[in-house]
Design a protein around this motif. Structure first.
Motif, PDB file in Angstrom:
ATOM      1  N   ALA A 164      47.709  17.330  56.474  1.00 13.36           N
ATOM      2  CA  ALA A 164      48.383  18.511  55.943  1.00 13.36           C
ATOM      3  C   ALA A 164      47.443  19.191  54.964  1.00 13.36           C
ATOM      4  O   ALA A 164      46.676  18.545  54.257  1.00 13.36           O
ATOM      5  CB  ALA A 164      49.673  18.097  55.231  1.00 13.36           C
ATOM      6  N   HIS A 165      47.490  20.528  54.944  1.00 16.58           N
ATOM      7  CA  HIS A 165      46.657  21.256  53.998  1.00 16.58           C
ATOM      8  C   HIS A 165      47.169  21.037  52.579  1.00 16.58           C
ATOM      9  O   HIS A 165      48.374  21.019  52.337  1.00 16.58           O
ATOM     10  CB  HIS A 165      46.671  22.748  54.336  1.00 16.58           C
ATOM     11  N   ALA A 166      46.253  20.890  51.660  1.00 18.52           N
ATOM     12  CA  ALA A 166      46.632  20.691  50.267  1.00 18.52           C
ATOM     13  C   ALA A 166      47.117  22.014  49.682  1.00 18.52           C
ATOM     14  O   ALA A 166      46.638  23.091  50.041  1.00 18.52           O
ATOM     15  CB  ALA A 166      45.444  20.171  49.477  1.00 18.52           C
ATOM     16  N   ALA A 167      48.081  21.925  48.784  1.00 22.80           N
ATOM     17  CA  ALA A 167      48.551  23.119  48.090  1.00 22.80           C
ATOM     18  C   ALA A 167      47.440  23.657  47.204  1.00 22.80           C
ATOM     19  O   ALA A 167      46.668  22.894  46.627  1.00 22.80           O
ATOM     20  CB  ALA A 167      49.785  22.780  47.263  1.00 22.80           C
ATOM     21  N   GLU A 168      47.363  24.970  47.107  1.00 21.61           N
ATOM     22  CA  GLU A 168      46.333  25.615  46.297  1.00 21.61           C
ATOM     23  C   GLU A 168      46.978  26.576  45.315  1.00 21.61           C
ATOM     24  O   GLU A 168      48.023  27.162  45.593  1.00 21.61           O
ATOM     25  CB  GLU A 168      45.341  26.373  47.180  1.00 21.61           C
ATOM     26  N   THR A 169      46.332  26.742  44.171  1.00 22.73           N
ATOM     27  CA  THR A 169      46.770  27.710  43.172  1.00 22.73           C
ATOM     28  C   THR A 169      45.592  28.598  42.811  1.00 22.73           C
ATOM     29  O   THR A 169      44.507  28.098  42.481  1.00 22.73           O
ATOM     30  CB  THR A 169      47.301  27.020  41.911  1.00 22.73           C
ATOM     31  N   LEU A 170      45.788  29.894  42.903  1.00 23.30           N
ATOM     32  CA  LEU A 170      44.771  30.871  42.534  1.00 23.30           C
ATOM     33  C   LEU A 170      45.388  31.879  41.571  1.00 23.30           C
ATOM     34  O   LEU A 170      46.617  32.054  41.544  1.00 23.30           O
ATOM     35  CB  LEU A 170      44.270  31.624  43.772  1.00 23.30           C
ATOM     36  N   SER A 171      44.559  32.553  40.823  1.00 26.07           N
ATOM     37  CA  SER A 171      45.068  33.707  40.091  1.00 26.07           C
ATOM     38  C   SER A 171      45.466  34.768  41.109  1.00 26.07           C
ATOM     39  O   SER A 171      44.979  34.772  42.251  1.00 26.07           O
ATOM     40  CB  SER A 171      43.991  34.266  39.159  1.00 26.07           C
ATOM     41  N   LEU A 172      46.346  35.662  40.720  1.00 25.93           N
ATOM     42  CA  LEU A 172      46.756  36.727  41.635  1.00 25.93           C
ATOM     43  C   LEU A 172      45.546  37.531  42.081  1.00 25.93           C
ATOM     44  O   LEU A 172      45.405  37.864  43.267  1.00 25.93           O
ATOM     45  CB  LEU A 172      47.790  37.628  40.961  1.00 25.93           C
ATOM     46  N   HIS A 173      44.643  37.820  41.159  1.00 29.06           N
ATOM     47  CA  HIS A 173      43.428  38.561  41.497  1.00 29.06           C
ATOM     48  C   HIS A 173      42.617  37.839  42.564  1.00 29.06           C
ATOM     49  O   HIS A 173      42.210  38.430  43.578  1.00 29.06           O
ATOM     50  CB  HIS A 173      42.572  38.763  40.246  1.00 29.06           C
ATOM     51  N   ASP A 174      42.391  36.543  42.365  1.00 31.52           N
ATOM     52  CA  ASP A 174      41.593  35.784  43.326  1.00 31.52           C
ATOM     53  C   ASP A 174      42.316  35.634  44.660  1.00 31.52           C
ATOM     54  O   ASP A 174      41.688  35.612  45.726  1.00 31.52           O
ATOM     55  CB  ASP A 174      41.247  34.404  42.762  1.00 31.52           C
ATOM     56  N   GLY A 175      43.638  35.534  44.621  1.00 28.98           N
ATOM     57  CA  GLY A 175      44.399  35.453  45.853  1.00 28.98           C
ATOM     58  C   GLY A 175      44.251  36.715  46.690  1.00 28.98           C
ATOM     59  O   GLY A 175      44.083  36.650  47.918  1.00 28.98           O
ATOM     60  N   ILE A 176      44.295  37.861  46.032  1.00 34.44           N
ATOM     61  CA  ILE A 176      44.107  39.129  46.744  1.00 34.44           C
ATOM     62  C   ILE A 176      42.720  39.192  47.370  1.00 34.44           C
ATOM     63  O   ILE A 176      42.564  39.598  48.532  1.00 34.44           O
ATOM     64  CB  ILE A 176      44.334  40.313  45.786  1.00 34.44           C
ATOM     65  N   ARG A 200      45.409  45.358  44.453  1.00 33.54           N
ATOM     66  CA  ARG A 200      44.494  45.281  43.308  1.00 33.54           C
ATOM     67  C   ARG A 200      44.998  46.129  42.144  1.00 33.54           C
ATOM     68  O   ARG A 200      44.993  45.697  40.992  1.00 33.54           O
ATOM     69  CB  ARG A 200      43.106  45.764  43.725  1.00 33.54           C
ATOM     70  N   GLN A 201      45.419  47.328  42.452  1.00 31.51           N
ATOM     71  CA  GLN A 201      45.880  48.248  41.415  1.00 31.51           C
ATOM     72  C   GLN A 201      47.128  47.705  40.701  1.00 31.51           C
ATOM     73  O   GLN A 201      47.190  47.692  39.463  1.00 31.51           O
ATOM     74  CB  GLN A 201      46.179  49.614  42.033  1.00 31.51           C
ATOM     75  N   LEU A 202      48.094  47.252  41.481  1.00 28.42           N
ATOM     76  CA  LEU A 202      49.333  46.762  40.890  1.00 28.42           C
ATOM     77  C   LEU A 202      49.129  45.440  40.144  1.00 28.42           C
ATOM     78  O   LEU A 202      49.768  45.196  39.116  1.00 28.42           O
ATOM     79  CB  LEU A 202      50.394  46.590  41.978  1.00 28.42           C
ATOM     80  N   ALA A 203      48.246  44.600  40.651  1.00 29.73           N
ATOM     81  CA  ALA A 203      48.016  43.295  40.024  1.00 29.73           C
ATOM     82  C   ALA A 203      47.368  43.420  38.662  1.00 29.73           C
ATOM     83  O   ALA A 203      47.459  42.494  37.843  1.00 29.73           O
ATOM     84  CB  ALA A 203      47.150  42.428  40.929  1.00 29.73           C
ATOM     85  N   ALA A 204      46.744  44.542  38.386  1.00 34.03           N
ATOM     86  CA  ALA A 204      46.078  44.738  37.087  1.00 34.03           C
ATOM     87  C   ALA A 204      47.076  44.650  35.935  1.00 34.03           C
ATOM     88  O   ALA A 204      46.699  44.326  34.803  1.00 34.03           O
ATOM     89  CB  ALA A 204      45.373  46.085  37.069  1.00 34.03           C
ATOM     90  N   GLY A 205      48.337  44.898  36.212  1.00 36.72           N
ATOM     91  CA  GLY A 205      49.358  44.818  35.167  1.00 36.72           C
ATOM     92  C   GLY A 205      50.120  43.521  35.146  1.00 36.72           C
ATOM     93  O   GLY A 205      51.150  43.420  34.468  1.00 36.72           O
ATOM     94  N   CYS A 206      49.622  42.501  35.870  1.00 34.60           N
ATOM     95  CA  CYS A 206      50.387  41.256  36.003  1.00 34.60           C
ATOM     96  C   CYS A 206      49.814  40.074  35.226  1.00 34.60           C
ATOM     97  O   CYS A 206      50.189  38.923  35.471  1.00 34.60           O
ATOM     98  CB  CYS A 206      50.511  40.896  37.491  1.00 34.60           C
ATOM     99  N   ASN A 236      48.703  36.909  33.687  1.00 35.07           N
ATOM    100  CA  ASN A 236      48.318  35.567  34.142  1.00 35.07           C
ATOM    101  C   ASN A 236      49.115  35.097  35.364  1.00 35.07           C
ATOM    102  O   ASN A 236      49.270  33.895  35.569  1.00 35.07           O
ATOM    103  CB  ASN A 236      48.491  34.562  32.999  1.00 35.07           C
ATOM    104  N   THR A 237      49.604  36.004  36.158  1.00 34.59           N
ATOM    105  CA  THR A 237      50.371  35.630  37.352  1.00 34.59           C
ATOM    106  C   THR A 237      49.502  34.850  38.331  1.00 34.59           C
ATOM    107  O   THR A 237      48.368  35.237  38.617  1.00 34.59           O
ATOM    108  CB  THR A 237      50.918  36.886  38.053  1.00 34.59           C
ATOM    109  N   ASP A 238      50.036  33.746  38.831  1.00 42.32           N
ATOM    110  CA  ASP A 238      49.319  32.913  39.802  1.00 42.32           C
ATOM    111  C   ASP A 238      49.913  33.056  41.188  1.00 42.32           C
ATOM    112  O   ASP A 238      51.039  33.539  41.363  1.00 42.32           O
ATOM    113  CB  ASP A 238      49.378  31.433  39.395  1.00 42.32           C
TER     114      ASP A 238
END
Length: 217
Positions: free
Chosen positions: A26-38, A201-207, A209-211
């Motif tokens: 099974a793939h391991a769960a991952e956590t990224l910043s919203l920016h890095d996820g995009i 990208r534009q909308l995430a700039a206001g978010c 530390n959202t992960d």
């Protein structure tokens, strides 16, 4: 002769053990910043050709407990649990539709929204999937935000639009929505088009530390 045969059989069995233990993990769960996820989302042009909603079979009763996917989501997300009657008929209960910050009494006023709509998923790569994977996508109970109970009004306002075209009306919902959208696309290895990525990208700039949390399937 018998002992030699037994030893040979044992040797073959031991040699095969690594093959049985190296089946696809099974793939391991991952956590990224919203920016890095995009930024992790692959970019490609969207193609709607050949889309039909019926190509994503839903709602199914995958575990054969009498409750289909819609009912399972309602049961999981209820603030006040509903009564479950014969045939998994739900009555009563309360829910919070986070898209429009609305409390809903009873299940009839709710839709189960595919976070990334079926048509958008098709445009973004699901057109190349086998029918079984499209069914799994349409009934994904393995991630909390793949499917979400929201007011029928907000779900139908969203329709098959991506964040470049529609965002939840409740301002406090928007960063959560972006995170849920990106995590669903990452989970299912779906693409984004240029306008969608630019908007994310534009909308995430206001978010802040959202992960983004996801597990690939």
């Amino acid at each position: 002769m018998i002992k030699t045969t037994v030893r040979a059989f044992a040797a073959v069995a031991l040699a095969l053990l690594p093959l049985t233990t190296l089946t696809a993990p099974a793939h391991a769960a991952e956590t990224l910043s919203l920016h890095d996820g995009i930024e992790a989302l692959p970019q490609a042009a969207e193609v709607r050709d050949g889309y039909e909603r019926t190509k994503f079979k839903h709602w199914i009763d995958e575990d054969n407990d009498g409750c289909n996917t819609r009912a399972e989501v309602l049961l999981a997300e209820a603030i006040t649990p509903p009564t479950v009657g014969p045939g998994c008929k739900l009555t009563g209960g309360t829910w919070r539709s986070y898209y429009d910050d609305t409390t809903v009494n009873g299940p009839s006023g709710l839709d189960i929204d595919h976070m990334v709509p079926l048509a958008e998923a098709w445009d973004s790569g699901a057109s190349q999937w086998a029918a079984a994977r499209r069914q799994a996508y349409a009934n994904d109970l393995g991630a909390d935000r793949s499917l979400v109970a929201v007011t029928a009004r907000s779900n139908r306002s969203k329709a098959d639009q991506d964040p470049a075209q529609w965002m939840p009306p409740a301002a406090d919902a928007r960063c959560t929505y972006l995170s849920d959208w990106v995590s669903t696309k990452l989970r299912w290895s779906l693409t984004v088009d240029r306008a969608e990525r630019d908007t994310l990208r534009q909308l995430a700039a206001g978010c802040g530390n959202t992960d983004v949390e996801y597990e690939r399937v």
